[in-house]
Design an enzyme around this catalytic site. Structure first.
Site, PDB file in Angstrom:
ATOM      1  N   SER A 277       0.830  -1.199   0.000  1.00  0.00           N
ATOM      2  CA  SER A 277       0.000   0.000   0.000  1.00  0.00           C
ATOM      3  C   SER A 277       0.872   1.260   0.000  1.00  0.00           C
ATOM      4  O   SER A 277       1.672   1.446  -0.916  1.00  0.00           O
ATOM      5  CB  SER A 277      -0.960  -0.049   1.187  1.00  0.00           C
ATOM      6  OG  SER A 277      -1.957   0.930   1.094  1.00  0.00           O
TER       7      SER A 277
ATOM      8  N   ASP B 259      -9.070  -4.346  -6.017  1.00  0.00           N
ATOM      9  CA  ASP B 259      -8.554  -3.376  -5.055  1.00  0.00           C
ATOM     10  C   ASP B 259      -9.431  -2.122  -5.069  1.00  0.00           C
ATOM     11  O   ASP B 259      -9.483  -1.403  -6.066  1.00  0.00           O
ATOM     12  CB  ASP B 259      -7.105  -3.022  -5.416  1.00  0.00           C
ATOM     13  CG  ASP B 259      -6.393  -2.262  -4.314  1.00  0.00           C
ATOM     14  OD1 ASP B 259      -7.071  -1.575  -3.523  1.00  0.00           O
ATOM     15  OD2 ASP B 259      -5.153  -2.349  -4.250  1.00  0.00           O
TER      16      ASP B 259
ATOM     17  N   HIS C 148      -7.186  -5.321  -1.927  1.00  0.00           N
ATOM     18  CA  HIS C 148      -6.032  -4.507  -1.548  1.00  0.00           C
ATOM     19  C   HIS C 148      -5.202  -5.184  -0.467  1.00  0.00           C
ATOM     20  O   HIS C 148      -3.989  -4.971  -0.378  1.00  0.00           O
ATOM     21  CB  HIS C 148      -6.542  -3.149  -1.048  1.00  0.00           C
ATOM     22  CG  HIS C 148      -5.456  -2.196  -0.666  1.00  0.00           C
ATOM     23  ND1 HIS C 148      -4.618  -1.590  -1.582  1.00  0.00           N
ATOM     24  CD2 HIS C 148      -5.072  -1.727   0.564  1.00  0.00           C
ATOM     25  CE1 HIS C 148      -3.773  -0.794  -0.958  1.00  0.00           C
ATOM     26  NE2 HIS C 148      -4.023  -0.854   0.345  1.00  0.00           N
TER      27      HIS C 148
END
Length: 288
Positions: free
Chosen positions: A159, A205, A237
């Site tokens: 991320s 995601d 994600h």
């Protein structure tokens, strides 16, 4: 004796047989001094542990400089020479526990790995980039420095940590590999990138959609760069936050290929892999 803030213990469940297999591997190793471990197979890179026994040490927050502390995983075998090293950052609001599974899994394939905590859980990619590089600098100056080749280093992250991994590689072109995992960054074009980069996105995601993050990252890097884009099929994600065979398999192959210059792993990257866990794969094969 380990220095204060660097407590060490051996991970008993990770004790495995190391060393090169006879014949072909020995011949390969004579051609490439950075090769470590036996000839790879699909099974060996999909396994939860590789051929090296691994030990673990802790870098306390007070002992760290420029990052929030972390955990180091490293092969106990010193007979094959030094190893490449990788720093891995968690994502926004997360701690190193969210990506801890990558530490022993990658280390057991023949790397020194540090999973880090950041100075703040809310650090943006630029700050995470700086902290990834600080963690690598820590490793190469630590009590483990004799196990590490300081010219063979890489970064990974999830991320915002993935965005940090891209920015760290952009800032330090001497790195050998970068792997952003469902990365997030407001900058999409990386035209100066010189570090081989595997961009891992996730089809579903909703936090860092591939159309606005991972795909532009890949397309925004130079066409001549050794790079790949792997999109996880039907994944979210948060796919990198738990053990994932596909992430491990291709991350290990990428790190081996570019940090160790180990062409034995090229077979897993080129031609493009086709399996049900991958919805899309792009690569600049053949690699230079």
């Amino acid at each position: 004796m380990a220095r204060k803030g660097f407590a060490m213990r051996v991970l008993a469940p990770l004790v495995l047989v190391g060393g090169l297999t006879a014949g072909t591997s020995a011949a390969h190793a004579s051609d490439n001094p950075y090769e470590r471990g036996p000839d790879p197979t699909e099974s060996s890179i999909e396994a939860s542990r590789g051929p090296f026994a691994v030990a673990q040490s802790t870098v306390s927050r007070t002992a760290a400089r420029g990052f929030g502390g972390g955990t180091v995983y490293y092969p106990t075998d010193t007979s094959q020479g030094t190893f490449g090293a990788i720093a891995i950052s968690p994502g926004y609001t997360a701690t190193q526990s969210s990506i801890a599974w990558l530490g022993p899994r990658i280390a057991s394939q023949g790397f020194v790995v540090i999973t880090i905590d950041t100075l703040s859980r809310y650090d943006q990619p630029s700050a995470r980039a700086d902290q990834l590089l600080a963690a690598l600098d820590h490793l190469t100056g630590s009590s483990l420095r004799n196990r590490i080749d300081p010219t063979r280093l890489g970064v990974m992250g999830h991320s915002m940590g993935g965005g940090g991994a891209i920015e760290a590689a952009n800032d330090r072109p001497s790195l050998q590999a970068s792997i952003p995992l469902t990365g997030w960054h407001t900058t999409k074009t990386w035209s100066r990138m010189a570090v081989p980069t595997l961009v891992v996105g996730a089809e579903n995601d909703g936090v860092a959609p591939v159309a606005s993050h991972s795909e532009p990252f890949y397309e925004g890097m130079p066409a001549e760069l050794d790079k790949a884009y792997l999109e996880l099929n039907d994944a979210s994600h948060y796919a990198p936050n738990s053990p994932n065979v596909t992430i491990a398999k291709y991350s290990i192959s990428w790190l081996k290929r570019f940090i160790d210059n180990d062409t034995r792993y090229e077979q897993f990257l080129c031609p493009a892999p086709a399996e049900s866990t991958i919805s899309e794969y792009r690569d600049t094969c053949p690699h230079s």
